[in-house]
Design a protein around this motif. Structure first.
Motif, mmCIF file in Angstrom:
data_model
loop_
_atom_site.group_PDB
_atom_site.id
_atom_site.type_symbol
_atom_site.label_atom_id
_atom_site.label_comp_id
_atom_site.label_asym_id
_atom_site.label_seq_id
_atom_site.Cartn_x
_atom_site.Cartn_y
_atom_site.Cartn_z
ATOM 1 N N GLU A 1 0.825 -1.207 0.000
ATOM 2 C CA GLU A 1 0.000 0.000 0.000
ATOM 3 C C GLU A 1 0.865 1.265 0.000
ATOM 4 O O GLU A 1 2.013 1.236 0.449
ATOM 5 C CB GLU A 1 -0.918 -0.003 1.228
ATOM 6 N N PRO A 2 0.321 2.392 -0.479
ATOM 7 C CA PRO A 2 1.098 3.638 -0.579
ATOM 8 C C PRO A 2 1.728 4.116 0.726
ATOM 9 O O PRO A 2 2.791 4.726 0.696
ATOM 10 C CB PRO A 2 0.078 4.655 -1.084
ATOM 11 N N LYS A 3 1.115 3.836 1.856
ATOM 12 C CA LYS A 3 1.658 4.325 3.128
ATOM 13 C C LYS A 3 2.665 3.360 3.752
ATOM 14 O O LYS A 3 3.249 3.659 4.786
ATOM 15 C CB LYS A 3 0.517 4.606 4.105
ATOM 16 N N GLU A 4 2.862 2.202 3.108
ATOM 17 C CA GLU A 4 3.784 1.200 3.639
ATOM 18 C C GLU A 4 5.206 1.442 3.166
ATOM 19 O O GLU A 4 5.447 2.066 2.142
ATOM 20 C CB GLU A 4 3.385 -0.200 3.155
ATOM 21 N N SER A 5 6.138 0.881 3.917
ATOM 22 C CA SER A 5 7.540 0.873 3.539
ATOM 23 C C SER A 5 8.047 -0.546 3.724
ATOM 24 O O SER A 5 7.697 -1.201 4.700
ATOM 25 C CB SER A 5 8.330 1.843 4.405
ATOM 26 N N VAL A 6 8.817 -1.025 2.764
ATOM 27 C CA VAL A 6 9.430 -2.352 2.875
ATOM 28 C C VAL A 6 10.922 -2.208 2.592
ATOM 29 O O VAL A 6 11.349 -1.248 1.947
ATOM 30 C CB VAL A 6 8.796 -3.383 1.908
ATOM 31 N N THR A 7 11.684 -3.171 3.060
ATOM 32 C CA THR A 7 13.114 -3.188 2.789
ATOM 33 C C THR A 7 13.431 -4.450 2.002
ATOM 34 O O THR A 7 13.056 -5.554 2.407
ATOM 35 C CB THR A 7 13.927 -3.153 4.102
ATOM 36 N N VAL A 8 14.078 -4.254 0.848
ATOM 37 C CA VAL A 8 14.443 -5.365 -0.030
ATOM 38 C C VAL A 8 15.943 -5.304 -0.258
ATOM 39 O O VAL A 8 16.462 -4.277 -0.711
ATOM 40 C CB VAL A 8 13.692 -5.276 -1.382
ATOM 41 N N GLN A 9 16.628 -6.383 0.076
ATOM 42 C CA GLN A 9 18.083 -6.454 -0.085
ATOM 43 C C GLN A 9 18.770 -5.261 0.581
ATOM 44 O O GLN A 9 19.712 -4.688 0.038
ATOM 45 C CB GLN A 9 18.452 -6.529 -1.571
ATOM 46 N N GLY A 10 18.239 -4.842 1.725
ATOM 47 C CA GLY A 10 18.817 -3.741 2.484
ATOM 48 C C GLY A 10 18.431 -2.358 1.989
ATOM 49 O O GLY A 10 18.887 -1.350 2.527
ATOM 50 N N SER B 1 9.673 3.160 0.044
ATOM 51 C CA SER B 1 8.402 3.664 0.557
ATOM 52 C C SER B 1 7.529 4.082 -0.625
ATOM 53 O O SER B 1 7.980 4.144 -1.753
ATOM 54 C CB SER B 1 8.640 4.832 1.512
ATOM 55 N N GLY B 2 6.291 4.344 -0.339
ATOM 56 C CA GLY B 2 5.372 4.798 -1.384
ATOM 57 C C GLY B 2 4.508 3.712 -1.974
ATOM 58 O O GLY B 2 3.549 3.994 -2.676
ATOM 59 N N GLY B 3 4.829 2.464 -1.702
ATOM 60 C CA GLY B 3 3.990 1.355 -2.141
ATOM 61 C C GLY B 3 3.710 1.319 -3.622
ATOM 62 O O GLY B 3 4.531 1.742 -4.434
ATOM 63 N N LEU B 4 2.539 0.790 -3.955
ATOM 64 C CA LEU B 4 2.058 0.634 -5.327
ATOM 65 C C LEU B 4 2.848 -0.411 -6.106
ATOM 66 O O LEU B 4 3.074 -0.270 -7.306
ATOM 67 C CB LEU B 4 2.052 1.965 -6.088
ATOM 68 N N PHE B 5 3.242 -1.488 -5.440
ATOM 69 C CA PHE B 5 3.930 -2.579 -6.119
ATOM 70 C C PHE B 5 3.688 -3.880 -5.363
ATOM 71 O O PHE B 5 3.189 -3.870 -4.240
ATOM 72 C CB PHE B 5 5.441 -2.302 -6.247
ATOM 73 N N TYR B 6 4.029 -4.982 -6.014
ATOM 74 C CA TYR B 6 3.899 -6.301 -5.406
ATOM 75 C C TYR B 6 5.255 -6.747 -4.891
ATOM 76 O O TYR B 6 6.274 -6.537 -5.548
ATOM 77 C CB TYR B 6 3.395 -7.333 -6.421
ATOM 78 N N VAL B 7 5.264 -7.382 -3.731
ATOM 79 C CA VAL B 7 6.483 -7.937 -3.170
ATOM 80 C C VAL B 7 6.191 -9.381 -2.767
ATOM 81 O O VAL B 7 5.105 -9.683 -2.278
ATOM 82 C CB VAL B 7 7.011 -7.099 -1.981
ATOM 83 N N GLY B 8 7.139 -10.258 -3.020
ATOM 84 C CA GLY B 8 6.982 -11.673 -2.699
ATOM 85 C C GLY B 8 7.591 -12.531 -3.778
ATOM 86 O O GLY B 8 8.606 -12.157 -4.369
ATOM 87 N N VAL B 9 6.960 -13.669 -4.046
ATOM 88 C CA VAL B 9 7.496 -14.604 -5.034
ATOM 89 C C VAL B 9 6.750 -14.486 -6.354
ATOM 90 O O VAL B 9 7.351 -14.315 -7.405
ATOM 91 C CB VAL B 9 7.443 -16.054 -4.498
ATOM 92 N N SER B 10 5.427 -14.594 -6.309
ATOM 93 C CA SER B 10 4.639 -14.560 -7.539
ATOM 94 C C SER B 10 3.175 -14.311 -7.209
ATOM 95 O O SER B 10 2.760 -14.390 -6.057
ATOM 96 C CB SER B 10 4.779 -15.875 -8.308
ATOM 97 N N ILE B 11 2.439 -14.023 -8.264
ATOM 98 C CA ILE B 11 0.987 -13.874 -8.179
ATOM 99 C C ILE B 11 0.407 -14.976 -9.048
ATOM 100 O O ILE B 11 0.861 -15.174 -10.167
ATOM 101 C CB ILE B 11 0.529 -12.510 -8.736
ATOM 102 N N VAL B 12 -0.585 -15.699 -8.550
ATOM 103 C CA VAL B 12 -1.215 -16.732 -9.353
ATOM 104 C C VAL B 12 -2.558 -16.210 -9.843
ATOM 105 O O VAL B 12 -3.399 -15.772 -9.061
ATOM 106 C CB VAL B 12 -1.386 -18.046 -8.559
#
Length: 175
Positions: free
Chosen positions: A32-41, A45-56
């Motif tokens: 979501e737009p208000k979320e922040s994630v850390t990927v590979q350090g 922020s700002g969201g609007l993307f998918y994170v994980g392995v895949s979407i079925v």
């Protein structure tokens, strides 16, 4: 004895055929737009993307625009221009140098004009999925604003401009 190499089944669109079972199946989520994630350090922020392995979706496992935090993204010289990326890039298949540049671009607010349009398309594909496959109409105003903003930075790319304008037309109709 000798082991048989595993061959990944893909359909005629290049999507991986979804396994019938297993922990990775569909293991991705929308940020979501208000979320922040850390990927590979790298904090994003700002969201609007998918994170994980895949979407079925139906019987197709889609990993093209899902940021998979398990995939290598370390590079002493990130591929900022995207020269190593194919015309239709896939996060799962680009080089670690291209992944690093993409994550840097995402972390920097998706606005560095020096970044190649391949990075923009990787992000844009996720917006298309969210808008037209997931049909998240509540997020339409935010996604429209983001695509308009991207056009202001990357509108010189004829290809991106065409896809972005079509996205905006269909999104506005859907809204």
């Amino acid at each position: 004895g000798p082991t048989t190499p595993q061959v990944e089944a893909r359909d005629h669109f290049g999507f991986r055929q979804a396994p019938t079972a297993g922990p990775a199946r569909g293991a991705a989520r929308w940020v979501e737009p208000k979320e922040s994630v850390t990927v590979q350090g790298i904090p994003i922020s700002g969201g609007l993307f998918y994170v994980g392995v895949s979407i079925v979706v139906e019987d197709h496992e889609i990993d093209k625009y899902v940021i998979n935090p398990k995939l290598a993204a370390r590079s002493s010289s990130p591929d900022v221009t995207g020269t190593s990326m194919p015309y239709w890039p896939s996060y799962a298949e680009i080089t670690p140098a291209a992944r690093r540049a993409f994550l840097d671009w995402m972390s920097g607010g998706r606005q560095g004009a020096t970044y190649g349009v391949g990075h923009v398309f990787l992000f844009f594909y996720g917006l298309e999925h969210r808008q037209f496959i997931d049909r998240d109409l509540a997020s339409t105003p935010r996604m429209v604003a983001e695509v308009e903003r991207l056009l202001s930075v990357y509108g010189d790319s004829h290809s991106f401009r065409g896809y972005a304008k079509t996205f905006l037309d269909f999104s506005r109709c859907a809204a």
